[in-house]
Design an enzyme around this catalytic site. Sequence first.
Site, short mmCIF file in Angstrom:
data_model
loop_
_atom_site.label_atom_id
_atom_site.label_comp_id
_atom_site.label_asym_id
_atom_site.label_seq_id
_atom_site.Cartn_x
_atom_site.Cartn_y
_atom_site.Cartn_z
N LYS A 24 -2.57 38.31 -0.78
CA LYS A 24 -3.52 38.45 -1.88
C LYS A 24 -4.90 38.81 -1.34
O LYS A 24 -5.60 39.65 -1.91
CB LYS A 24 -3.62 37.14 -2.68
N ASP A 84 -4.19 33.33 -10.46
CA ASP A 84 -2.87 32.75 -10.53
C ASP A 84 -1.98 33.83 -11.12
O ASP A 84 -2.30 34.41 -12.16
CB ASP A 84 -2.83 31.48 -11.38
N SER A 85 -0.93 34.15 -10.42
CA SER A 85 -0.14 35.29 -10.85
C SER A 85 1.34 35.02 -10.64
O SER A 85 1.72 34.11 -9.90
CB SER A 85 -0.55 36.55 -10.07
N GLY A 113 6.34 39.46 -2.06
CA GLY A 113 6.88 38.66 -3.17
C GLY A 113 7.98 39.38 -3.94
O GLY A 113 8.98 39.83 -3.37
N TYR A 114 7.77 39.50 -5.23
CA TYR A 114 8.78 40.09 -6.12
C TYR A 114 8.65 41.61 -6.24
O TYR A 114 9.38 42.22 -7.02
CB TYR A 114 8.68 39.45 -7.52
N ASP A 115 7.75 42.22 -5.49
CA ASP A 115 7.53 43.67 -5.60
C ASP A 115 8.81 44.50 -5.48
O ASP A 115 8.96 45.49 -6.21
CB ASP A 115 6.51 44.14 -4.56
N LYS A 135 -0.44 51.16 -6.07
CA LYS A 135 -0.16 49.84 -6.64
C LYS A 135 -1.44 49.14 -7.08
O LYS A 135 -1.52 48.59 -8.18
CB LYS A 135 0.59 48.97 -5.62
N HIS A 145 -1.15 44.38 -11.96
CA HIS A 145 -1.71 43.27 -12.72
C HIS A 145 -2.97 42.74 -12.05
O HIS A 145 -3.98 42.49 -12.72
CB HIS A 145 -0.67 42.14 -12.84
N ARG A 146 -2.95 42.63 -10.70
CA ARG A 146 -4.12 42.10 -10.00
C ARG A 146 -5.25 43.12 -10.01
O ARG A 146 -6.41 42.77 -10.14
CB ARG A 146 -3.74 41.72 -8.56
#
Length: 201
Positions: A13, A70-71, A154-156, A176, A181-182
């Site tokens: 992050k 928080d994501s 992560g879930y990417d 990206k 979202h971020r």
Amino acid sequence: MKKVIFATTNKNKVREVNMMMKDFDVELQTMGEAGINIDIVEDGKTFEENAIIKAKTIMEITGEIAIADDSGLEVDYLDGAPGIYSARFLGEDTSYDIKNNYIIDKLKDAKGKERSARFVCAMAVAFPNGKIKTCKGTIEGLIAYEQKGTNGFGYDPIVYVPEYEMTTGEMAPELKNSISHRGKALEQMKEILKAGLEEEC
């Protein structure tokens, strides 16, 4: 240059946010760089509540402006899971390879739009004057049938974005960051920070 502390220990992050903040005139410090080593209990019921808890805690400890995010991933077929428990899904020490394959397996009977999912990122900033502001960004996609891509984290590798015909794990970091979202949440946060810093001057 104003110091802003990013309330996270997640190096991935930090790397993403540093890339997106490079044109912004603040000194962004991680908790580690600020000499803070605490576990913050994230017991909020929403992404926003958890982001506020983190930002407020670090601002109160340091007296500096603190931002937090928080994501996570919401999978509609799984009633929104893993959601706010994304990092702790199937246990904190469980690898994302296992988590991703678990989700793919759970959706083995889901077709088309039944595979809808989204990444959500809520960001909060806590100012030393007590003001707290939040913002939110999302990116819609579908759960892929297999993991693809080694970029991101992560879930990417399992979130397929139809407009780009690839998972977020296959995207170049610049792409990206511009649609994620971020990235969306951070663009809003920059405006909030700018206004807050002007008020302080």
